[in-house]
Design a protein around this motif. Sequence first.
Motif, PDB file in Angstrom:
ATOM      1  N   CYS A  57       0.823  -1.224   0.000  1.00 41.90           N
ATOM      2  CA  CYS A  57       0.000   0.000   0.000  1.00 41.90           C
ATOM      3  C   CYS A  57       0.849   1.261   0.000  1.00 41.90           C
ATOM      4  O   CYS A  57       0.455   2.271  -0.548  1.00 41.90           O
ATOM      5  N   HIS A  58       1.978   1.191   0.689  1.00 41.80           N
ATOM      6  CA  HIS A  58       2.884   2.349   0.759  1.00 41.80           C
ATOM      7  C   HIS A  58       4.290   1.802   0.568  1.00 41.80           C
ATOM      8  O   HIS A  58       4.506   0.601   0.716  1.00 41.80           O
ATOM      9  N   LYS A  61       8.494   0.487   4.768  1.00 42.21           N
ATOM     10  CA  LYS A  61       9.119   1.295   5.827  1.00 42.21           C
ATOM     11  C   LYS A  61      10.379   0.590   6.289  1.00 42.21           C
ATOM     12  O   LYS A  61      10.373  -0.628   6.462  1.00 42.21           O
TER      13      LYS A  61
END
Length: 111
Positions: A57-58, A61
């Motif tokens: 989704c992103h 990280k």
Amino acid sequence: MKKYFYLFAAVLLSACAAKISAPTDVQLAEASKYYPGITISDLNDSKALYENSCGSCHPLKKPSSRTEEQWRTIMPKMVVKANKKGYGIDKMKEDKLLAYVLSARNTATPQ
Ligand code: HEC
């Protein structure tokens, strides 16, 4: 000459693919503090799960981008999100994923 080009391209490609370095024995020792009995194979599975589901989704990280406390709060919420997308992360996989991220975080070379 062409041969060298392909070799160069292959090296470049593999360098890009390796976003996070492969789990080492040092990381395994660290991960065992969070999940006693965890294996290198578990860490490799968790790494793959992390790269696939947690980057869907992103952008992925970095484990070193959050504190241990933050990861402990964020992980369960994100696992719920990932499971809505069908990744099927059960409690055991979640615990191993957290052990993977925290051990990667704690053994990361500062950059
Ligand atoms: C279905 C989409 C989705 C998936 C899958 C997903 N995330 Fe997220 N993530 C979000 C959204 C949306 C936000 C920003 C809003 C929020 O914090 O809830 C976010 C925010 C974050 C943050 C920043 C939160 C903060 O407070 O600093 C981290 C870290 C994170 N995700 C890690 C993960 C990890 C680890 C996984 C895999 C288990 C994961 N995400 C999977 C959608 C997703």
